[in-house]
Design a protein around this motif. Sequence first.
Motif, short mmCIF file in Angstrom:
data_model
loop_
_atom_site.label_atom_id
_atom_site.label_comp_id
_atom_site.label_asym_id
_atom_site.label_seq_id
_atom_site.Cartn_x
_atom_site.Cartn_y
_atom_site.Cartn_z
N PRO A 84 1.61 11.53 7.20
CA PRO A 84 2.79 11.96 7.93
C PRO A 84 3.00 11.07 9.15
O PRO A 84 2.03 10.55 9.68
N PRO A 85 4.24 10.89 9.62
CA PRO A 85 5.47 11.55 9.17
C PRO A 85 6.16 10.85 8.01
O PRO A 85 7.36 11.07 7.81
N GLY A 86 5.44 10.04 7.23
CA GLY A 86 6.08 9.34 6.13
C GLY A 86 6.29 10.23 4.92
O GLY A 86 5.47 11.10 4.63
N ASP A 125 -5.63 -1.17 -4.83
CA ASP A 125 -5.07 -1.73 -3.60
C ASP A 125 -6.03 -2.77 -3.02
O ASP A 125 -6.92 -2.44 -2.26
N GLU A 126 -5.84 -4.00 -3.39
CA GLU A 126 -6.67 -5.12 -2.92
C GLU A 126 -8.17 -4.83 -3.04
O GLU A 126 -8.90 -5.01 -2.06
N PRO A 127 -8.64 -4.42 -4.21
CA PRO A 127 -10.04 -3.99 -4.29
C PRO A 127 -11.04 -5.12 -4.17
O PRO A 127 -12.24 -4.86 -4.08
N SER A 131 0.84 -1.21 0.00
CA SER A 131 0.00 0.00 0.00
C SER A 131 0.87 1.25 0.00
O SER A 131 0.56 2.23 -0.67
N LEU A 132 1.93 1.19 0.77
CA LEU A 132 2.82 2.34 0.87
C LEU A 132 3.41 2.69 -0.50
O LEU A 132 3.61 3.86 -0.82
N THR A 133 3.68 1.66 -1.31
CA THR A 133 4.18 1.91 -2.65
C THR A 133 3.14 2.72 -3.44
O THR A 133 3.47 3.71 -4.08
N1 LIG Z 1 3.32 5.89 10.70
C1 LIG Z 1 4.18 4.87 10.50
N2 LIG Z 1 5.34 4.81 11.19
C2 LIG Z 1 6.21 3.79 10.99
N3 LIG Z 1 5.99 2.78 10.14
C3 LIG Z 1 4.83 2.78 9.43
C4 LIG Z 1 3.87 3.81 9.57
N4 LIG Z 1 2.84 3.54 8.74
C5 LIG Z 1 3.14 2.37 8.11
N5 LIG Z 1 4.35 1.92 8.50
C6 LIG Z 1 5.02 0.70 8.04
O1 LIG Z 1 5.03 0.62 6.65
C7 LIG Z 1 5.03 -0.74 6.27
C8 LIG Z 1 4.23 -0.93 5.01
O2 LIG Z 1 2.86 -0.92 5.28
P1 LIG Z 1 1.79 -1.18 4.11
O3 LIG Z 1 0.49 -0.68 4.59
O4 LIG Z 1 2.30 -0.63 2.84
O5 LIG Z 1 1.76 -2.76 4.03
P2 LIG Z 1 0.92 -3.66 3.04
O6 LIG Z 1 1.92 -4.47 2.29
O7 LIG Z 1 -0.02 -2.84 2.26
O8 LIG Z 1 0.17 -4.61 4.02
P3 LIG Z 1 -1.34 -5.10 4.01
O9 LIG Z 1 -1.37 -6.34 3.18
O10 LIG Z 1 -1.60 -5.40 5.46
O11 LIG Z 1 -2.18 -4.00 3.48
C9 LIG Z 1 4.50 -1.54 7.45
O12 LIG Z 1 5.49 -2.44 7.86
C10 LIG Z 1 4.26 -0.52 8.52
O13 LIG Z 1 4.83 -0.98 9.74
#
Ligand SMILES: Nc1ncnc2c1ncn2[C@@H]1O[C@H](COP(=O)(O)OP(=O)(O)OP(=O)(O)O)[C@@H](O)[C@H]1O
Lengths: 325, 325
Positions: free
Chosen positions: A60-62, A179-181, A48-50
């Motif tokens: 934030p703070p990302g 994202d996983e719709p 998701s972060l990608t």
């Molecule tokens: N505010 C934050 N501070 C520190 N780390 C964070 C924060 N928000 C997210 N993360 C980290 O970013 C990483 C990526 O999270 P992400 O939501 O992208 O995972 P994902 O692969 O989409 O998982 P899922 O299948 O559960 O949706 C996680 O390991 C999480 O710990």
Amino acid sequence: MTPVLELCGLQTSFVTPGATIHALRDLSLSVARGEILGLVGESGSGKSLTGFSINRLISPPGRVTAGEVRLHGQDILPLSEPEMRRLRGRKIAMIFQDPMMTLNPVLRIGTQIRDALLAHERLSDAEIRTRAIAALDEVGIPAPEARLRTYPHQLSGGMRQRVAIAIALLHQPDLVIADEPTTALDVTIQGQILALVQGLCRDRGTALIWISHDLAVVAGLADRIAVMYAGRIVEEGPVDDILDAPAHPYTAGLIASVPVPGQRGGRLQQIPGRMPALTDLPPGCAFAPRCARATAACGTMPPLTPVNEARAVRCIHPLGQEVPA
Amino acid sequence: MAEYIIRRVLQALLVLTVMTLLVFFGVNVIGNPVYIFASSECDQACLSAIIADLGLDQPIWRQYLTFVGNLAQGDMGKSFTHGVPALHLIFERLPATLELAFAALVLALVVGLPMGIYAGLRPDGWGAKLVMSFSMVAFSLPVFWIGIIMILTFSVQLGWMPSVGRGDTVDLGFVETSLLTLDGLHHLAMPAFTLSLIMMAMVIRLARAGMREVMFTDYIKFARANGVPERRVLGAHALKNILIPIVTVLGMEFGGVIAFAVVVESIFSWPGVGKMLIDAIAVLDRPLIVAYLICVVFMFVTLNLLVDILYSLLDPRIRLGGGRA
Ligand SMILES: Nc1ncnc2c1ncn2[C@@H]1O[C@H](COP(=O)(O)OP(=O)(O)OP(=O)(O)O)[C@@H](O)[C@H]1O
Ligand code: SF4
Ligand SMILES: [Mg+2]
């Protein structure tokens, strides 16, 4: 031809006064026009972060701390926030996991479509209406005119996701990040939504990034897949090649743990252990603690290395090669 | 909807009945009003005449029935001291109180909402800390103390603000108001501000908490991912969601504000029902006290009903009278 989207050495970090956590590291991938890229990996691997790093909506703070996000060859990271807003929804659209949560509970469907339209176009009320009805019709919503006045809670989960898809596709974006719709939907509805998004993107030549932790879903949909582990891409290539002959031990583990219809009785394999926390990564390959092939050499991070012209893997001892004794 | 309202009205009637019992017997326990009317040379015969005249020679349950019978006809008795119907006196004074309470409500929203939203958007900034300290102080300092300090500072020391009465009023035919003259607003400012502080503190807290919660929801991310401008995201998509709890709490508190007006009106000699109540208690003017209390309860009950209806307009998921949640 330039790909619609290229990520080059992307790094996304959470920076707080006390500590800096790098949640995405050295992330490179690309999606071409009309291509479907499946992004798979277990929970917390950074899928998701990608997505949020691409349209710069990380909470934030990302924030993105290194690398480039190229849209049609142009790096969009230096863009100002207003410039970025003009890309969101118009060039890059997003669909979320839970259709219960994606639509605003207190605004009518019509209002939400209207806001998305007016975000990028100046339209009269009549034009808005026509466009909204056409958009709902296109995603297979019956009686679209009547739907405009309803609130999200009056629709079923599948219908809601269709509405969200209609909104995301209003401006014919070049890239859709899904994202996983289908994760939150019934299996039968899942198939419909999958086919719908696939069809719409194929017709328009939209590049699609389909995020999922479910390899089975991605296998039937994507052209290529990228496997993520602990914030990095560990393997990337054409979907059939990878499914037939995974090169990374983690990918192989994922494939082995997918149940195959018609093959009952065979024990499903599991990957032992769990993904390490970002704050607690081993010095080299993050998969080493769970990997049967790990050696001392795995104590330094392997680079993403081409296997052939279409594939790459981040592993010192990829499958198909001997592990030195 | 109709069924729901009927049910609510019946509930309200029950509350009012219980309330008349409590008030009537409660007030009868304290003091003997006969002595207000009796001059010092009044002998036993003269006292008996007064008692008979006031109906105080009847058994208390009969007094109550007479009282309820009259009440049902809209007659709350004559004020002992003024000799005119108590309800008249209340209606004469009520506009001043409502004006004060309404001004306080508006002030609480106009000042509190932006402050709370700001604090919710930047929860770690020094601005947010300032706002939250203000709300804590406003919430915990006693109203009468703030009122007196304001009079000492702005009226006595600086001489900027008047401290007594309503100032110039404009007669609108059915009601007099000080909202339409500069002098009236000048007089209104300090009492209204004093009265609004507790509500303001509440609005700040609710707006901040609501904003912090709402900003992380998928529907806000989705709106942003569609390129909806930030002003619209905050002003419509987020605001409408955070208003729901605020309207509920304010609606329920508004009755309390009218009750609190008693203190503020006494301090600033504001000629409203609150000040009248204090005077009535001082001389044990039973009908006036009872009439005041009944009017306040009536307002409470009506307000709660209005809040429920307003609530259902704001939140489409609530359907009055049951049905799908
Ligand atoms: N505010 C934050 N501070 C520190 N780390 C964070 C924060 N928000 C997210 N993360 C980290 O970013 C990483 C990526 O999270 P992400 O939501 O992208 O995972 P994902 O692969 O989409 O998982 P899922 O299948 O559960 O949706 C996680 O390991 C999480 O710990
Ligand atoms: S680099 Fe080593 S530890 Fe990591 S996956 Fe490859 S073999 Fe396993
Ligand atoms: Mg995710």
